[in-house]
Design a protein around this motif. Structure first.
Motif, PDB file in Angstrom:
ATOM      1  N   ARG B   3      43.418  14.213   9.589  1.00 49.51           N
ATOM      2  CA  ARG B   3      42.488  13.387  10.324  1.00 49.51           C
ATOM      3  C   ARG B   3      42.527  11.965   9.810  1.00 49.51           C
ATOM      4  O   ARG B   3      42.772  11.707   8.655  1.00 49.51           O
ATOM      5  N   GLU B   4      42.269  11.044  10.710  1.00 50.54           N
ATOM      6  CA  GLU B   4      42.299   9.629  10.339  1.00 50.54           C
ATOM      7  C   GLU B   4      40.910   9.190   9.917  1.00 50.54           C
ATOM      8  O   GLU B   4      39.909   9.563  10.505  1.00 50.54           O
ATOM      9  N   LEU B   5      40.893   8.381   8.886  1.00 55.83           N
ATOM     10  CA  LEU B   5      39.625   7.807   8.468  1.00 55.83           C
ATOM     11  C   LEU B   5      39.749   6.295   8.533  1.00 55.83           C
ATOM     12  O   LEU B   5      40.750   5.735   8.130  1.00 55.83           O
ATOM     13  N   PHE B  54      45.450   6.664  -0.774  1.00 53.11           N
ATOM     14  CA  PHE B  54      44.505   7.713  -1.154  1.00 53.11           C
ATOM     15  C   PHE B  54      43.973   8.446   0.077  1.00 53.11           C
ATOM     16  O   PHE B  54      43.951   9.672   0.119  1.00 53.11           O
ATOM     17  N   SER B  55      43.557   7.687   1.095  1.00 55.98           N
ATOM     18  CA  SER B  55      42.986   8.371   2.262  1.00 55.98           C
ATOM     19  C   SER B  55      44.049   9.213   2.963  1.00 55.98           C
ATOM     20  O   SER B  55      43.732  10.228   3.582  1.00 55.98           O
ATOM     21  N   TYR B  58      44.226  12.379   0.830  1.00 57.92           N
ATOM     22  CA  TYR B  58      43.011  13.140   1.112  1.00 57.92           C
ATOM     23  C   TYR B  58      43.113  13.845   2.468  1.00 57.92           C
ATOM     24  O   TYR B  58      42.865  15.036   2.594  1.00 57.92           O
ATOM     25  N   GLY B  59      43.523  13.067   3.479  1.00 53.42           N
ATOM     26  CA  GLY B  59      43.600  13.615   4.828  1.00 53.42           C
ATOM     27  C   GLY B  59      44.621  14.733   4.953  1.00 53.42           C
ATOM     28  O   GLY B  59      44.415  15.697   5.686  1.00 53.42           O
ATOM     29  N   PHE B  62      43.100  17.923   2.409  1.00 51.70           N
ATOM     30  CA  PHE B  62      41.714  18.380   2.326  1.00 51.70           C
ATOM     31  C   PHE B  62      41.520  19.805   2.848  1.00 51.70           C
ATOM     32  O   PHE B  62      40.986  20.673   2.164  1.00 51.70           O
ATOM     33  N   GLU B  63      41.982  20.023   4.054  1.00 50.68           N
ATOM     34  CA  GLU B  63      41.766  21.323   4.694  1.00 50.68           C
ATOM     35  C   GLU B  63      42.350  22.477   3.859  1.00 50.68           C
ATOM     36  O   GLU B  63      41.678  23.460   3.569  1.00 50.68           O
TER      37      GLU B  63
END
Lengths: 356, 224
Positions: B3-5, B54-55, B58-59, B62-63
């Motif tokens: 997912r994009e943040l 980092f994001s 994380y993306g 995470f799942e």
């Protein structure tokens, strides 16, 4: 039957070999053109293993493990917390988390007992008001407690509300619309049922609290200057309601934090809170922590549904009282306070007299 | 499932990324260009303090991390806390951390250690790895309705369930990593703290042997 079993044993070894083969696994999980070709050829060269081949494939495909729902909220919540850099209680030195866990597991049990009590309450109590009125098509439901009475309420979405004495909540009978909105006066603890598609909002005279999969306490008695939100679990967003501007300052709380709003001057204070002090009312515990005389009177009046009259009140100016009463009678509470604070008292009917 | 943040400072630092040669038409680093980077490169960017790296990490993970973590305990908020603390420390110690195999495996290893520690701290009754009511890495083999006879069907289902029960927690964890996460033997070795790959293969082999009766039932199933 036995014939089939022998068959099964024979194929066991090649089956296992296939299952251990990472190329085979990769092909089953994620077939790619080149691996597809490879296994097609393999099958052609090993016609006797066709059955094992199909079985191994099916077994891998049919393995199932527990799956949890990973919502966008969860994803974003943890991301935000990571950027903020505030570590959980497991890392920090204080052991607050143990208390928190204990409180929670205790509450699971207590919640069931209270639920049972609540059902009987519905049938037998006259003091429990249930006034329902029609406004347009939806019904607004009001639940309120008199002084001296506490209750637990199940909202249509599964949210559990512990409603303190002299408090009331109001909500639409079916929570129709895009948000779940509850009006509160007085004090209540909310254990909000998860529903990412519908925000849960508690509105009081001073603020609105938006919950995100959360357990929190809201204290908003009209007679008290300080209104407070205390968050036990999850996340809430708090906005003052006296401002009409929607973009007004939003305050996010983390578990263990509280936000107080003082009605008199509109001042807001964000701080950590003592769960014992803020949440223990649900367990029938009155908790005074350096309370001034007015606070003690206010709390006791509300808790026991009595009126307290004081003679020579000026002698109570410099009061600070700290104590804990666990499901005590008013008689015991008064006796205890009168010992330490040195006054006389009488309890007659609905009136308590304090004489210094 | 990435997912994009949208973080405010994602596209800020252009020039310093130039030498990496991964720029889009507008000259800035974006999620697509990060997709094509290998783990070592990505980690380099992260160590340099690029928030977009980092994001992205994380993306991407995470799942998988969350699902893996939840196999160890029923307490999802414990998993949340462990994940959050892990990522925070990752960011604090980014300069000192060097990735050996893959980012995913490094993160899985960190999370595993942390969850076991937190479980101990919180007196989680599922801590005892082998003897607990809650089954770690609870596993099932989904059964389609191939058999018409209801009696045989439910009998076999029960047997299948019991056969799977014989597989130990560690064996199930290895099975999970192998078939669910798609890790290789080397990665499982590192993650579960084995000294050599042979032990991992043995563990998996034993798990499959324990599944012998499950397997033959499974075969029976499919013979009908």
């Amino acid at each position: 039957m036995s014939q089939i079993q022998i068959m099964a044993f024979k194929s066991e070894k090649s089956l296992k070999l296939l299952l251990m083969d990472l190329n085979f696994r990769d092909w089953v999980i994620q077939p790619k053109p080149e691996t597809k070709r490879y296994w097609k050829t393999w099958l052609k060269n090993n016609p006797d293993k066709k059955e094992d081949f199909l079985l191994a494939k099916e077994l891998i495909q049919k393995l199932e493990f527990k799956r949890v729902e990973v919502s966008d909220e969860r994803y974003e919540k943890i991301f935000e917390k990571t950027l903020l850099g505030k570590k959980s209680n497991y890392v920090s030195k204080n052991q607050f988390f143990i208390k928190k866990l204990d409180l929670r597991s205790y509450w699971r049990v207590a919640a069931m007992l209270v639920a049972a009590a609540f059902i009987s309450l519905l049938y037998f109590s006259k003091q429990f008001h249930n006034s329902e009125g029609m406004t347009g098509q939806m019904e607004m439901i009001t639940k309120s407690n008199d002084a001296g009475r506490k209750s637990q309420i199940y909202l249509p979405d599964g949210t559990i509300v512990w409603l303190n004495s002299k408090s009331s909540i109001q909500y639409k009978s079916d929570f129709s619309g895009s948000i779940r909105s509850v009006n509160l006066s007085g004090e209540a603890y909310f254990e909000v049922a998860k529903d990412p598609s519908k925000k849960f909002i508690v509105k009081t005279s001073t603020m609105s609290v938006t919950a995100i999969g959360t357990q929190f306490n809201v204290n908003a008695f009209s007679s008290v200057d300080r209104h407070q939100v205390a968050l036990a679990e999850g996340k809430v967003m708090v906005q003052k309601t006296d401002k009409l501007n929607e973009d007004d300052q939003k305050i996010y709380l983390d578990p263990g934090q509280s936000l107080s709003i003082f009605k008199s001057n509109g001042q807001m204070i964000q701080s950590s809170f003592d769960p014992k002090k803020v949440l223990s009312w649900r367990d029938g515990v009155i908790y005074f922590d350096d309370a001034v005389f007015e606070e003690v009177v206010e709390v006791l009046e509300r808790w026991y549904g009595k009126t307290i009259i004081v003679q020579n009140i000026e002698k109570a100016k410099a009061w600070q009282f700290s104590s804990e009463f666990n499901n005590e009678t008013l008689e015991n509470v008064m006796r205890n306070i009168s010992y330490s604070k040195n006054f006389e008292y009488t309890i007659e009917g609905e009136t308590v007299k304090i004489i210094f | 499932m990435r997912r994009e943040l949208n973080r405010p400072n994602e596209n800020r630092d252009n020039n310093s990324d130039f030498e990496l040669g991964k720029k889009d038409a507008f000259g800035s680093l974006n999620q697509d260009s990060l997709n094509s980077l290998d783990d070592v490169r990505l980690w380099e960017l992260f160590r340099e303090g690029k928030e977009i790296a980092f994001s992205h990490i994380y993306g991407t993970h995470f799942e998988g991390l969350f699902q893996y973590g939840c196999q160890f305990t029923k307490n999802e908020s414990l998993v949340e806390d462990a994940l959050q603390d892990m990522f925070i420390e990752l960011r604090e110690k980014r300069k000192q951390t060097i990735i050996q195999t893959s980012i995913r495996n490094y993160l899985f290893t960190c999370l595993r250690r942390r969850i076991l520690l937190y479980k101990k701290k919180s007196n989680d009754y599922t801590t005892n790895f082998e003897h607990s009511r809650f089954r770690l890495f609870d596993m099932e083999i989904s059964t389609e309705q191939k058999i018409i006879d209801e009696q045989i069907k439910s009998d076999n289902k029960k047997k299948l369930k019991e056969a799977i029960k014989l597989i130990t927690n560690r064996q199930r964890e290895a099975i999970y990593c192998l078939y669910y996460e798609g890790l290789n033997y080397e990665e499982i070795k590192e993650l579960m703290g084995f000294t050599n790959i042979r032990s991992v293969r043995n563990l998996v082999y034993r798990a499959l042997a324990h599944m012998k009766s499950a397997l033959s039932l499974f075969i029976l199933w499919n013979c009908y």
